[in-house]
Write an enzyme that holds these catalytic residues in place. Sequence first.
Site, PDB file in Angstrom:
ATOM      1  N   GLY A  13       0.782  -1.229   0.000  1.00 57.82           N
ATOM      2  CA  GLY A  13       0.000   0.000   0.000  1.00 57.82           C
ATOM      3  C   GLY A  13       0.809   1.272   0.000  1.00 57.82           C
ATOM      4  O   GLY A  13       0.301   2.337  -0.373  1.00 57.82           O
ATOM      5  N   ASP A  63      -2.062  -9.023   7.955  1.00 55.55           N
ATOM      6  CA  ASP A  63      -0.957  -8.645   8.835  1.00 55.55           C
ATOM      7  C   ASP A  63      -0.008  -9.829   8.870  1.00 55.55           C
ATOM      8  O   ASP A  63      -0.312 -10.861   9.462  1.00 55.55           O
ATOM      9  CB  ASP A  63      -1.488  -8.339  10.230  1.00 55.55           C
ATOM     10  CG  ASP A  63      -0.399  -7.955  11.222  1.00 55.55           C
ATOM     11  OD1 ASP A  63       0.792  -8.027  10.854  1.00 55.55           O
ATOM     12  OD2 ASP A  63      -0.743  -7.592  12.362  1.00 55.55           O
ATOM     13  N   VAL A  64       1.145  -9.705   8.210  1.00 52.56           N
ATOM     14  CA  VAL A  64       2.053 -10.844   8.145  1.00 52.56           C
ATOM     15  C   VAL A  64       2.671 -11.168   9.501  1.00 52.56           C
ATOM     16  O   VAL A  64       3.337 -12.199   9.640  1.00 52.56           O
ATOM     17  CB  VAL A  64       3.157 -10.632   7.086  1.00 52.56           C
ATOM     18  CG1 VAL A  64       2.559 -10.472   5.703  1.00 52.56           C
ATOM     19  CG2 VAL A  64       4.061  -9.467   7.449  1.00 52.56           C
ATOM     20  N   SER A 142      17.516  -4.549   3.966  1.00 51.02           N
ATOM     21  CA  SER A 142      17.931  -3.173   4.249  1.00 51.02           C
ATOM     22  C   SER A 142      19.444  -3.119   4.321  1.00 51.02           C
ATOM     23  O   SER A 142      20.108  -4.113   4.642  1.00 51.02           O
ATOM     24  CB  SER A 142      17.351  -2.702   5.585  1.00 51.02           C
ATOM     25  OG  SER A 142      17.955  -1.501   6.014  1.00 51.02           O
ATOM     26  N   TYR A 155      15.846  -4.343  14.480  1.00 47.50           N
ATOM     27  CA  TYR A 155      15.580  -4.204  13.044  1.00 47.50           C
ATOM     28  C   TYR A 155      16.755  -4.730  12.222  1.00 47.50           C
ATOM     29  O   TYR A 155      16.564  -5.480  11.252  1.00 47.50           O
ATOM     30  CB  TYR A 155      15.321  -2.729  12.738  1.00 47.50           C
ATOM     31  CG  TYR A 155      15.030  -2.405  11.300  1.00 47.50           C
ATOM     32  CD1 TYR A 155      13.782  -2.648  10.744  1.00 47.50           C
ATOM     33  CD2 TYR A 155      16.010  -1.820  10.490  1.00 47.50           C
ATOM     34  CE1 TYR A 155      13.504  -2.332   9.427  1.00 47.50           C
ATOM     35  CE2 TYR A 155      15.742  -1.495   9.173  1.00 47.50           C
ATOM     36  CZ  TYR A 155      14.489  -1.746   8.646  1.00 47.50           C
ATOM     37  OH  TYR A 155      14.234  -1.424   7.330  1.00 47.50           O
ATOM     38  N   ALA A 158      16.896  -8.520  12.209  1.00 53.37           N
ATOM     39  CA  ALA A 158      15.885  -9.110  11.325  1.00 53.37           C
ATOM     40  C   ALA A 158      16.319  -9.015   9.869  1.00 53.37           C
ATOM     41  O   ALA A 158      16.180  -9.980   9.100  1.00 53.37           O
ATOM     42  CB  ALA A 158      14.544  -8.410  11.525  1.00 53.37           C
ATOM     43  N   LYS A 159      16.849  -7.872   9.481  1.00 54.01           N
ATOM     44  CA  LYS A 159      17.238  -7.685   8.091  1.00 54.01           C
ATOM     45  C   LYS A 159      18.460  -8.525   7.728  1.00 54.01           C
ATOM     46  O   LYS A 159      18.553  -9.055   6.614  1.00 54.01           O
ATOM     47  CB  LYS A 159      17.497  -6.199   7.812  1.00 54.01           C
ATOM     48  CG  LYS A 159      16.248  -5.334   7.934  1.00 54.01           C
ATOM     49  CD  LYS A 159      15.133  -5.797   7.007  1.00 54.01           C
ATOM     50  CE  LYS A 159      13.965  -4.830   6.980  1.00 54.01           C
ATOM     51  NZ  LYS A 159      12.889  -5.245   6.055  1.00 54.01           N
TER      52      LYS A 159
END
Length: 253
Positions: A13, A63-64, A142, A155, A158-159
């Site tokens: 989106g 929502d994943v 990222s 973050y 995770a990336k």
Amino acid sequence: MSRRRCAVVTGGGTGIGLASAHALAGAGLDVLIAGRRAEVLERAAAEIRAAAPGARVAAAVADVGRPADCEALVAAAVEQLGRVDVLVNAAAIYEPVPFLELTAERWDATLDVDLRGTALTSVAAARWMAANGGGRIVLVSSVNAEASVPAASHYSAAKAALHSLARSMAQELAPSGIAVNAVAPGWVRTPMTEAYLATSTPERLARLNPLARAGEADEIASLIRYLACEAPPFLTGAALIVDGGQTAISAMP
């Protein structure tokens, strides 16, 4: 069954997800965009239809971070568009948390979306692709996977894990004709970064990368479109950094 190739784009989106959906629809694919806000998806779907009149564009509220939604959105794509040939995992969240303030709840909130959600959505899509001739999966990572910033340990972790996940998926899914790659953007103008970039000065941007600017979402989307539509099958298991040269810089004293 649709004869056109079809793509699922999570986080479709806004930001890089929306730009990727535009790029894929412009390349002749039908597209299902997924996200958490119905009104945002409706506006985005209408925008994509206007820009690519020949494309069928569907939307699915998902929502994943919820495992059931990961499988459901792939099922929705098959039901509405007939197939899934491409998956772009662009859904992500980021909330700055200094490491000394990190809690299990804040760690889980980020990794549930940014890592587990990507993995489980990929599992659902790959199962369909493996049974139906293969496909392409792109994980949006990222530059933080390679070079972190303060208050981003959760973050960044995770990336970085997405790069490992892309390699593992590429190895296991190659016999099924599925190519898997990660794309690691640097600083890009999106709703996630706009507040920070709005306060940045030209001098600070000049130090950011050799191009002295943030990237645009459509610059990342053009690479995602290439991986989804044009890249040779031999390109799999890679993590492609698109950062304006940010990670090429070695700071001088």
